[in-house]
Design a protein around this motif. Sequence first.
Motif, PDB file in Angstrom:
ATOM      1  N   UNK A  30      14.657 -25.205 -10.708  1.00  0.00           N
ATOM      2  CA  UNK A  30      15.471 -25.643  -9.567  1.00  0.00           C
ATOM      3  C   UNK A  30      15.978 -27.072  -9.726  1.00  0.00           C
ATOM      4  N   UNK A  31      15.414 -27.840 -10.656  1.00  0.00           N
ATOM      5  CA  UNK A  31      15.850 -29.220 -10.879  1.00  0.00           C
ATOM      6  C   UNK A  31      16.893 -29.338 -11.980  1.00  0.00           C
ATOM      7  N   UNK A  32      17.187 -28.245 -12.645  1.00  0.00           N
ATOM      8  CA  UNK A  32      18.170 -28.292 -13.720  1.00  0.00           C
ATOM      9  C   UNK A  32      19.574 -28.394 -13.147  1.00  0.00           C
ATOM     10  N   UNK A  33      20.399 -29.177 -13.818  1.00  0.00           N
ATOM     11  CA  UNK A  33      21.777 -29.381 -13.391  1.00  0.00           C
ATOM     12  C   UNK A  33      22.707 -29.268 -14.594  1.00  0.00           C
ATOM     13  N   UNK A  34      23.926 -28.855 -14.342  1.00  0.00           N
ATOM     14  CA  UNK A  34      24.940 -28.824 -15.398  1.00  0.00           C
ATOM     15  C   UNK A  34      25.035 -30.206 -16.025  1.00  0.00           C
ATOM     16  N   UNK A  35      25.182 -30.233 -17.338  1.00  0.00           N
ATOM     17  CA  UNK A  35      25.308 -31.494 -18.059  1.00  0.00           C
ATOM     18  C   UNK A  35      24.023 -31.960 -18.724  1.00  0.00           C
ATOM     19  N   UNK A  36      22.872 -31.423 -18.305  1.00  0.00           N
ATOM     20  CA  UNK A  36      21.607 -31.822 -18.924  1.00  0.00           C
ATOM     21  C   UNK A  36      21.441 -31.114 -20.270  1.00  0.00           C
ATOM     22  N   UNK A  37      20.713 -31.747 -21.172  1.00  0.00           N
ATOM     23  CA  UNK A  37      20.445 -31.145 -22.485  1.00  0.00           C
ATOM     24  C   UNK A  37      19.094 -30.443 -22.417  1.00  0.00           C
ATOM     25  N   UNK A  38      19.068 -29.199 -22.907  1.00  0.00           N
ATOM     26  CA  UNK A  38      17.860 -28.382 -22.849  1.00  0.00           C
ATOM     27  C   UNK A  38      17.575 -27.742 -24.197  1.00  0.00           C
ATOM     28  N   UNK A  39      16.355 -27.222 -24.315  1.00  0.00           N
ATOM     29  CA  UNK A  39      15.931 -26.465 -25.486  1.00  0.00           C
ATOM     30  C   UNK A  39      15.634 -25.050 -25.012  1.00  0.00           C
ATOM     31  N   UNK A  52      23.514 -27.796 -20.776  1.00  0.00           N
ATOM     32  CA  UNK A  52      23.694 -26.813 -19.710  1.00  0.00           C
ATOM     33  C   UNK A  52      25.141 -26.848 -19.244  1.00  0.00           C
ATOM     34  N   UNK A  53      25.759 -25.693 -19.240  1.00  0.00           N
ATOM     35  CA  UNK A  53      27.146 -25.604 -18.809  1.00  0.00           C
ATOM     36  C   UNK A  53      27.215 -25.161 -17.353  1.00  0.00           C
ATOM     37  N   UNK A  54      26.516 -24.089 -17.041  1.00  0.00           N
ATOM     38  CA  UNK A  54      26.549 -23.540 -15.687  1.00  0.00           C
ATOM     39  C   UNK A  54      25.168 -22.988 -15.347  1.00  0.00           C
ATOM     40  N   UNK A  55      24.617 -23.402 -14.220  1.00  0.00           N
ATOM     41  CA  UNK A  55      23.312 -22.924 -13.766  1.00  0.00           C
ATOM     42  C   UNK A  55      23.543 -22.056 -12.532  1.00  0.00           C
ATOM     43  N   UNK A  56      23.112 -20.816 -12.610  1.00  0.00           N
ATOM     44  CA  UNK A  56      23.322 -19.864 -11.518  1.00  0.00           C
ATOM     45  C   UNK A  56      22.077 -19.709 -10.662  1.00  0.00           C
ATOM     46  N   UNK A  57      22.245 -19.483  -9.371  1.00  0.00           N
ATOM     47  CA  UNK A  57      21.085 -19.312  -8.472  1.00  0.00           C
ATOM     48  C   UNK A  57      20.208 -18.112  -8.838  1.00  0.00           C
ATOM     49  N   UNK A  59      19.029 -17.384 -11.634  1.00  0.00           N
ATOM     50  CA  UNK A  59      18.109 -17.691 -12.727  1.00  0.00           C
ATOM     51  C   UNK A  59      18.705 -17.574 -14.109  1.00  0.00           C
ATOM     52  N   UNK A  60      20.006 -17.351 -14.212  1.00  0.00           N
ATOM     53  CA  UNK A  60      20.649 -17.339 -15.526  1.00  0.00           C
ATOM     54  C   UNK A  60      21.484 -18.604 -15.682  1.00  0.00           C
ATOM     55  N   UNK A  61      21.774 -18.939 -16.931  1.00  0.00           N
ATOM     56  CA  UNK A  61      22.586 -20.123 -17.202  1.00  0.00           C
ATOM     57  C   UNK A  61      23.311 -19.965 -18.519  1.00  0.00           C
ATOM     58  N   UNK A  62      24.365 -20.744 -18.695  1.00  0.00           N
ATOM     59  CA  UNK A  62      25.106 -20.761 -19.953  1.00  0.00           C
ATOM     60  C   UNK A  62      24.997 -22.148 -20.567  1.00  0.00           C
TER      61      UNK A  62
END
Length: 95
Positions: A30-39, A52-57, A59-62
């Motif tokens: 829930x703290x992840x935001x578009x623009x953050x770098x993840x592994x 992170x490009x897009x975080x969806x409610x 639970x999926x993301x691109x």
Amino acid sequence: MFKILRVTGSSMLPSLNDGDFVCAMKWPFRWLRSGQIVVVKSSTYGVIIKRLDDVNPNGTFTLTGDNKVHSVSREAMGEFTRAQLLGKVIYHTSE
């Protein structure tokens, strides 16, 4: 809790260089935001470091690479799930 990884390739230039080290930490989704770098762990590409490009409610993301010329496209990578998230990059250093 923490993972230390070495960057390979140029897909995250200029933010991360080939040979840089990153420290990633498990992070509440829930703290992840578009623009953050993840592994993440991809079934196709293995362990990858992307933005992170897009975080969806739901639970999926691109994801996307910073260097569009040398990165797999968002469409080719597809969507990821929370279970594939290994952590958020909280620190990086050059070789």
